[in-house]
Every structure is written in C-alpha cells, then in structure tokens.
Design an enzyme around this catalytic site. Structure first.
Site, short mmCIF file in Angstrom:
data_model
loop_
_atom_site.label_atom_id
_atom_site.label_comp_id
_atom_site.label_asym_id
_atom_site.label_seq_id
_atom_site.Cartn_x
_atom_site.Cartn_y
_atom_site.Cartn_z
CB ILE A 1 22.63 -42.09 3.38
CG1 ILE A 1 22.11 -43.51 3.20
CG2 ILE A 1 23.07 -41.80 4.81
CD1 ILE A 1 23.20 -44.58 3.37
CD GLU A 2 15.10 -38.59 2.33
OE1 GLU A 2 13.91 -38.33 2.56
OE2 GLU A 2 15.81 -37.94 1.53
#
Length: 278
Positions: free
Chosen positions: A158-159
């Site tokens: 999850i960026e």
C-alpha cells in the site's frame, strides 16, 4: 535474529503483533547486507534469484516482482511465477488484475498485490502523487484491497496513502499490508535500499529515510578510478611500467642461445628440444 526463513503462514500469524521490515534489494551485496541486518522481507528482481542469492540471504522472505507489462495473460504470469519460486522466491509481487491473482492463487502461488499509488498505473490516479486523500479515493483503495483479498492474495503493498486510511484498512483485512509511505498502522515498513543507502541520484520520495551517503562515496571512488587509470597511462608513456618485477624471467644462457640463433637467421625449428623457462 532469524533462525529460518518464514513461510506465508508464519508471516500471516505475525499480523498485528510486530512491524516487519522490508527492503527492495537489487544486488547480492545488498541481499547479503539485508540478511546480516535481520531484515524480514526483500523485494528482488527475478534475475537476482538463484543458488547464490540463497547462499547470501538464506532466511529473507523474497518477493520477486513480476513487472506489469512484461506479461499479458494469466498463463504468462503463472509461468514466470513458477520459475521465480523454483529459483528461490517465496511469493510473487503482481500488479495485474484480480482475475490473474485468482488464477495464480488457484495453483497455490502466494501473491502480493498493490494498491494506492501504483507506478505502472499512476495515470489513473493523477500521476506520482498520494492516493486516498478524499473519502471517495480512500473507499476505492478499500474496495481494491477487498477484491485482492477475495481473489486470494495474502499481502498487498500500500503505497503513499494517508496513515489513518492505511491503518484502518490494515485492521480490517486478513492480508499483510506492506507500507511504503503509508504509516505504521500497517504490518511492514518497506523502503528501497537505494534510498536507505543514499545511492539514488534521482528524486528521493518524501517517505524515504536516508541513512548513508553512498552517492558521495561512489563519486570519490570514480575520482580515484580516473586517477589510477591516468597514473597507469603516464607510467606506460614514461617507461615506468612495466618494471623487472612485472616480467617473466629467463635463464641468461637460454636467452643468449635464443638471440644467437636469431642472429644466424636460422628457422625456429632449430630451437626445438631446448628447454625454456616460463
């Protein structure tokens, strides 16, 4: 320190218990350093995998990345995934659609998906910028997480998502959530070795933390390399290289006999049978 390489089941059992550490490594030296430092997870180019990789990093859980666009069909991805697992990978990173994730999971391939800022798909979210800063955008990330979970992914990067959003999502999914700039509410903290080491000469993302200045050291080494090459060239031009110690010796009598034969103009056949020091 770790005594063995964790399995997918081991990692899932750690969810919510402690923060895992993760690095993107691209060389055997970096992999060896990650192992020695006790890093839990590494993302690697598939080409890095093999016996040498596992020799230097026996206990790091490795995610070879199946780069989006290099493969087209689910069969393409599966073929590449099986090859990577056989070479020493533990799971595969895959930014393909959920149907591809589902197909790989049906064959027992551990898959890590990607949500938030996905570089290969950044055009859909406005480029290289944070994602999830509005309720609607955050809900879309949640929808993508649930879709990956239902397709059978065991983890997702999850960026560049607000920490409050990422933490709430991580608490509501069974997947391991690997945070790259998404706060400490996730299950692992993920950075690129190039940013940690300071060897990245391009843009350094806001979420990165640099611990060393390898770029300056590389510059110093390049200056030393140029200086050494220049000194070698000057030694050749001035006659300082080669010196006696750099040469193969020959017994004086043998050398005189050889030169005498040359002076007499005889064929090299005339020297056959004579000993020669090498």
């Amino acid at each position: 320190m770790k005594s063995h390489r964790p399995t997918v089941a081991d990692l899932l059992s750690m969810k919510g218990k402690r923060q895992l550490t993760m690095l993107r490594v691209e060389t055997l030296d970096e992999a060896e350093a990650a192992e020695a430092a006790g890093i839990d997870l590494v993302s690697v180019p598939p080409a890095l995998l093999g016996p040498e990789f596992r020799e230097v990093a026996p206990t790091c859980f490795a995610f070879p990345g199946l780069e989006y666009g290099d493969y087209v069909t689910a069969e393409d991805y599966m073929r590449a995934a099986f090859k990577a697992l056989k070479a020493g990978g533990d799971a595969v990173y895959c930014a393909a659609g959920v149907s591809t994730v589902r197909r790989m999971r049906e064959e027992g391939i551990p898959v890590c998906g990607h949500v938030g800022l996905i570089p290969s798909k950044a055009t859909w979210t406005g480029g290289f910028r944070a994602v999830g800063k509005t309720a609607a955008s955050a809900l879309e990330i949640w929808r993508q997480v649930k879709a990956l979970e239902e397709a059978g992914a065991f983890a997702a990067e999850i960026e560049v998502v607000p920490g409050g959003v990422a933490g709430a999502i991580s608490a509501r999914t069974s997947m391991l959530m690997l945070s790259m700039g998404a706060g400490s509410g996730c299950d692992a903290q993920y950075l690129f070795a190039a940013d940690v080491l300071g060897s990245n000469r391009g843009h350094v993302p806001r979420h990165a933390k640099t611990y060393r200045n390898f770029a300056a050291e590389y510059d110093r080494l390049q200056r030393e390399r140029i200086a050494a090459f220049s000194e070698f060239a000057e030694d050749v031009r001035s006659g300082r290289y080669p010196q006696e110690g750099h040469l193969v010796g020959i017994d004086g009598a043998e050398l005189r006999a050889f030169l005498a034969e040359l002076e007499r103009g005889q064929s090299p056949d005339g020297l056959r049978g004579r000993g020669c020091l090498v």
